[in-house]
Design a protein around this motif. Structure first.
Motif, PDB file in Angstrom:
ATOM      1  N   ALA A  32      23.896  23.435 -34.484  1.00 50.04           N
ATOM      2  CA  ALA A  32      23.102  25.023 -34.544  1.00 50.04           C
ATOM      3  C   ALA A  32      22.020  25.218 -33.885  1.00 50.04           C
ATOM      4  CB  ALA A  32      23.887  24.922 -35.916  1.00 50.04           C
ATOM      5  N   VAL A  33      22.970  26.374 -33.278  1.00 47.90           N
ATOM      6  CA  VAL A  33      21.921  26.943 -32.482  1.00 47.90           C
ATOM      7  C   VAL A  33      21.242  27.958 -33.318  1.00 47.90           C
ATOM      8  CG1 VAL A  33      21.159  28.658 -30.159  1.00 47.90           C
ATOM      9  CG2 VAL A  33      22.398  26.662 -29.833  1.00 47.90           C
ATOM     10  N   TRP A  34      19.984  28.400 -33.408  1.00 49.98           N
ATOM     11  CA  TRP A  34      19.562  29.743 -33.453  1.00 49.98           C
ATOM     12  C   TRP A  34      18.656  30.250 -32.582  1.00 49.98           C
ATOM     13  CZ3 TRP A  34      13.458  29.552 -35.330  1.00 49.98           C
ATOM     14  CH2 TRP A  34      13.071  30.143 -35.794  1.00 49.98           C
ATOM     15  N   LEU A  35      19.684  30.972 -32.074  1.00 47.13           N
ATOM     16  CA  LEU A  35      19.232  32.442 -31.081  1.00 47.13           C
ATOM     17  C   LEU A  35      17.810  33.021 -31.069  1.00 47.13           C
ATOM     18  CD1 LEU A  35      20.378  32.925 -27.869  1.00 47.13           C
ATOM     19  CD2 LEU A  35      21.753  34.371 -28.601  1.00 47.13           C
ATOM     20  N   ASN A  36      17.072  33.090 -30.785  1.00 47.65           N
ATOM     21  CA  ASN A  36      16.332  35.026 -30.940  1.00 47.65           C
ATOM     22  C   ASN A  36      16.171  35.748 -30.325  1.00 47.65           C
ATOM     23  OD1 ASN A  36      13.816  32.324 -30.086  1.00 47.65           O
ATOM     24  ND2 ASN A  36      12.917  33.786 -32.227  1.00 47.65           N
ATOM     25  N   PRO A  37      15.949  36.405 -30.757  1.00 45.75           N
ATOM     26  CA  PRO A  37      16.694  38.156 -30.803  1.00 45.75           C
ATOM     27  C   PRO A  37      17.151  38.279 -29.405  1.00 45.75           C
ATOM     28  CG  PRO A  37      14.506  38.732 -31.795  1.00 45.75           C
ATOM     29  CD  PRO A  37      15.078  36.928 -31.031  1.00 45.75           C
ATOM     30  N   GLY A  78      32.057  23.110 -30.998  1.00 45.72           N
ATOM     31  CA  GLY A  78      31.658  22.396 -32.394  1.00 45.72           C
ATOM     32  C   GLY A  78      29.679  23.009 -33.086  1.00 45.72           C
ATOM     33  N   ILE A  79      29.057  23.798 -31.784  1.00 47.41           N
ATOM     34  CA  ILE A  79      28.253  24.488 -32.197  1.00 47.41           C
ATOM     35  C   ILE A  79      28.106  25.565 -33.134  1.00 47.41           C
ATOM     36  CG2 ILE A  79      25.662  25.058 -31.130  1.00 47.41           C
ATOM     37  CD1 ILE A  79      26.293  22.862 -28.964  1.00 47.41           C
ATOM     38  N   LYS A  80      26.968  25.678 -34.521  1.00 46.95           N
ATOM     39  CA  LYS A  80      27.021  27.348 -35.035  1.00 46.95           C
ATOM     40  C   LYS A  80      26.493  27.779 -34.503  1.00 46.95           C
ATOM     41  CE  LYS A  80      29.098  25.141 -38.942  1.00 46.95           C
ATOM     42  NZ  LYS A  80      30.544  25.743 -39.112  1.00 46.95           N
ATOM     43  N   LEU A  81      25.947  29.455 -34.842  1.00 43.94           N
ATOM     44  CA  LEU A  81      24.969  30.212 -33.779  1.00 43.94           C
ATOM     45  C   LEU A  81      24.133  31.335 -35.100  1.00 43.94           C
ATOM     46  CD1 LEU A  81      24.020  31.595 -31.352  1.00 43.94           C
ATOM     47  CD2 LEU A  81      25.892  33.389 -31.375  1.00 43.94           C
ATOM     48  N   ILE A  82      23.366  30.529 -35.441  1.00 42.46           N
ATOM     49  CA  ILE A  82      22.549  31.592 -36.222  1.00 42.46           C
ATOM     50  C   ILE A  82      21.510  32.497 -35.843  1.00 42.46           C
ATOM     51  CG2 ILE A  82      20.825  31.458 -37.772  1.00 42.46           C
ATOM     52  CD1 ILE A  82      22.990  29.329 -38.419  1.00 42.46           C
ATOM     53  N   MET A  83      21.842  34.145 -36.147  1.00 38.16           N
ATOM     54  CA  MET A  83      20.853  34.681 -35.061  1.00 38.16           C
ATOM     55  C   MET A  83      19.446  35.355 -35.727  1.00 38.16           C
ATOM     56  SD  MET A  83      24.030  36.963 -33.367  1.00 38.16           S
ATOM     57  CE  MET A  83      23.282  38.433 -32.565  1.00 38.16           C
ATOM     58  N   ASP A  84      19.061  36.212 -35.181  1.00 38.72           N
ATOM     59  CA  ASP A  84      17.618  36.442 -36.520  1.00 38.72           C
ATOM     60  C   ASP A  84      17.758  37.883 -36.405  1.00 38.72           C
ATOM     61  OD1 ASP A  84      14.894  35.838 -36.482  1.00 38.72           O
ATOM     62  OD2 ASP A  84      15.038  35.084 -34.038  1.00 38.72           O
ATOM     63  N   LEU A  85      17.708  37.807 -37.396  1.00 32.77           N
ATOM     64  CA  LEU A  85      17.868  39.324 -38.712  1.00 32.77           C
ATOM     65  C   LEU A  85      15.927  40.431 -38.196  1.00 32.77           C
ATOM     66  CD1 LEU A  85      19.761  40.856 -39.756  1.00 32.77           C
ATOM     67  CD2 LEU A  85      18.804  39.790 -41.633  1.00 32.77           C
ATOM     68  N   VAL A  86      16.118  41.451 -38.084  1.00 31.07           N
ATOM     69  CA  VAL A  86      14.186  41.494 -37.671  1.00 31.07           C
ATOM     70  C   VAL A  86      14.770  42.529 -38.146  1.00 31.07           C
ATOM     71  CG1 VAL A  86      12.465  41.957 -36.110  1.00 31.07           C
ATOM     72  CG2 VAL A  86      14.278  40.044 -35.447  1.00 31.07           C
ATOM     73  N   VAL A  87      14.196  42.904 -39.445  1.00 33.49           N
ATOM     74  CA  VAL A  87      14.380  44.704 -40.987  1.00 33.49           C
ATOM     75  C   VAL A  87      13.694  44.361 -41.399  1.00 33.49           C
ATOM     76  CG1 VAL A  87      17.409  44.277 -40.407  1.00 33.49           C
ATOM     77  CG2 VAL A  87      15.746  43.203 -41.621  1.00 33.49           C
ATOM     78  N   ASN A  88      11.917  43.784 -41.483  1.00 33.53           N
ATOM     79  CA  ASN A  88      11.304  44.289 -41.743  1.00 33.53           C
ATOM     80  C   ASN A  88      10.615  45.720 -41.241  1.00 33.53           C
ATOM     81  OD1 ASN A  88       8.474  44.126 -42.873  1.00 33.53           O
ATOM     82  ND2 ASN A  88       7.769  44.084 -41.325  1.00 33.53           N
TER      83      ASN A  88
END
Length: 566
Positions: free
Chosen positions: A62-67, A107-117
């Motif tokens: 998986a990839v965590w993608l910054n905003p 076969g790579i999953k995508l995780i996104m940043d949720l910036v809601v503070n």
């Protein structure tokens, strides 16, 4: 045999609650610095697409993608002006859709940043909110009318004056910003605002993304009486985090989010800064509470300038305390670096020419053999290190620049500040990815937004691809070793030789299969004491690229060894 195949054959013991996100290895991409496709000096989505085969070759899941959302870029994308648009620097929504499709194809999953503070002050919500006191968006943010007097002092991370209340003459009021003055905090006490956030999440999940990393989530609930910041913690960021975090309705809001959104999708959720203690962190991810999946706590990186200043024994106890609380339920992230931290090898290892490679490999061994989901930051698989910028002009980060201005205004020691930033500044980890020995390390054909580390001619992916003993190829072996041994995912963790100040030793065990991990965190030969004999054992991987059995209970400088034994 893969972990899935072993599950299918009932080799894994019952009660482990298998999940894809527990077995995943997450690779973090900071898009601004990964790969530029059009020569404007800024990394972009097409650049990431062009390197997907490289990412796949790492073996990650998986990839965590910054905003990548629309933003005026005061805090490099963490100030969002439109949650449903792509920042023009990074491309278009069509580029995003292609990126997601190409990732899933591999076969790579995508995780996104949720910036809601917080949002950007250029978000339409805030423009409306500040326009008049009776605007329907007024309560989307935290306001304090001036006629009540100045609000009680609150510390801000990115404000030059370090005050989280900013006066706004338009309505003769103050608004709250825990970070930059261009990042006003959202008012989660307003149910309409929470519904807006839920809709944003559905928008991206319906596109097919695989999860969210929740940025600054411990701060979303606030005590609206805004009590005075205790004088004893003023200007102590770690203590202020505890004071600001875990507001009275925090878990109520997360449970509502789970019920309304998260429970409807097969996704992965990660709580940044989850709790100030292991017990507090557990509240975010205890399955019975129906909140989030993975606790991403900061204690492992908030240790000062370097690990040797903190002490390995204290560090081992920290991880072991978390494991004790999480041994039967809940789940942790394991990491040593991210976009807000200096380079892993510069903080936890040794980035001298003699030891950079071997200590990089040792640290990677630690991340990929501990219990929890590994989060691995781009470039660490090459052993990239801090650039050690000399002047303030080389920094772009709002935090570094504002601190510099504040010290200058007070007549402080600017040289000492710059020297400290060489070790701890956030942009130490944000220099462009070093692809090859060409201009700007192959990152861009133009002028890079941030200066490239000048060691790129010797430290780059192209050179390491050709070297079977490189940091890069060792990382690939580690990834495969973790995938081949489910004990590293679901096995128990037992700390060994607890008081040893130089060696971190632990056992991972599952269904009678034992794996011993030995890590020398020093630049000298180190001795360990296991209190049992390794009579029949097999070295399945070590960072010196040999299968030499361990002898005389000794490890070479920064040596890491993974041993299978009976």
């Amino acid at each position: 045999m893969t972990i899935k195949e072993q599950f299918d054959q009932n080799i894994i013991i019952a009660g482990k609650d298998p999940k894809w996100w527990k077995e995943a290895i997450v690779y973090q991409i900071y898009p601004r610095s990964f790969k530029d496709s059009n020569g404007d000096g800024v990394g972009d989505l097409k650049g990431i697409i062009s390197k997907l085969n490289y990412i796949k070759s790492l073996g990650i899941d998986a990839v965590w993608l910054n905003p990548i959302y629309a933003s005026p870029n005061d805090d490099n994308g963490y100030d969002i002006s439109n949650y449903r648009e792509i920042m023009s620097d990074f491309g278009t929504m069509s580029d995003f859709d292609l990126l997601l499709a190409e990732m899933h194809k591999r076969g790579i999953k995508l995780i996104m940043d949720l910036v809601v503070n917080h949002s950007s002050d250029e978000h339409e919500w805030f423009k409306q909110s500040r326009s008049s006191r009776d605007n329907k968006y007024r309560d989307y943010y935290h306001w304090w009318p001036a006629e009540k007097g100045k609000p009680s002092y609150r510390w801000s991370w990115f404000d030059i004056n370090s005050n989280a209340w900013k006066y706004d003459a338009t309505t003769d009021s103050y608004y709250l910003h825990y970070f930059s003055e261009k990042q006003p905090d959202l008012n989660w006490e307003n149910p309409r605002l929470r519904n807006e956030v839920h809709d944003i999440m559905r928008f991206w999940l319906d596109k097919g993304i695989d999860g969210f990393r929740m940025d600054a989530f411990q701060f979303i609930s606030k005590d609206n009486s805004y009590p005075e910041l205790p004088i004893e913690i003023v200007n102590k960021p770690v203590e202020i985090i505890k004071f600001y975090g875990n507001g009275p309705h925090l878990h109520e809001y997360i449970q509502e989010m789970n019920s309304e959104v998260l429970s409807k999708y097969n996704l992965m959720t990660v709580a940044e800064g989850a709790g100030s203690t292991p017990i507090e962190a557990m509240k975010f991810v205890d399955p019975e509470r129906k909140e989030l999946d993975i606790a991403y706590h900061f204690e492992s990186v908030e240790i000062g300038k370097h690990l040797h200043d903190f002490g390995l024994v204290k560090y081992k106890n920290m991880f072991s305390n978390y494991d004790t609380v999480f041994k039967d339920k809940g789940w942790l992230a394991i990491f040593l670096a991210n976009h807000d931290q200096p380079r892993m090898v510069s903080k936890f290892g040794n980035d001298s020419p003699e030891f950079r490679e071997i200590s990089s490999k040792m640290l990677s061994t630690f991340i990929l053999t501990m219990r929890g989901t590994p989060f691995y930051y781009q470039g660490d698989e090459l052993g990239m290190m801090n650039p050690r910028f000399e002047t303030i002009e080389e920094y772009h980060d709002v935090e570094t620049r504002n601190k510099y201005t504040n010290i200058k205004n007070k007549g402080g020691d600017l040289n000492a500040f710059l020297e400290e930033q060489k070790q701890i500044a956030r942009e130490n980890g944000r220099t462009p990815f070093q692809w090859d020995a060409n201009k700007n390390a192959g990152f861009t054909t133009g002028d890079s937004w941030l200066k490239v580390n000048q060691n790129f001619k010797t430290i780059n992916a192209e050179a390491q691809e050709k070297d079977p003993k490189s940091v890069l190829n060792y990382f690939r072996k580690l990834v495969q070793t973790r995938k081949d041994n489910p004990a590293f995912v679901y096995g128990t963790y037992t700390l060994l030789d607890k008081e040893n100040p130089n060696v971190y030793a632990y056992m991972r065990e599952l269904n009678g299969k034992k794996l011993l991990v030995l890590l020398n965190f020093t630049n000298d030969t180190a001795t360990y004491n296991l209190k049992f004999k390794l009579e029949k054992h097999e070295v399945i991987l070590n960072n010196y690229n040999d299968s030499t059995p361990v002898k005389n209970n000794q490890l070479r400088p920064y040596e890491s060894v993974i041993i299978k034994f009976e």
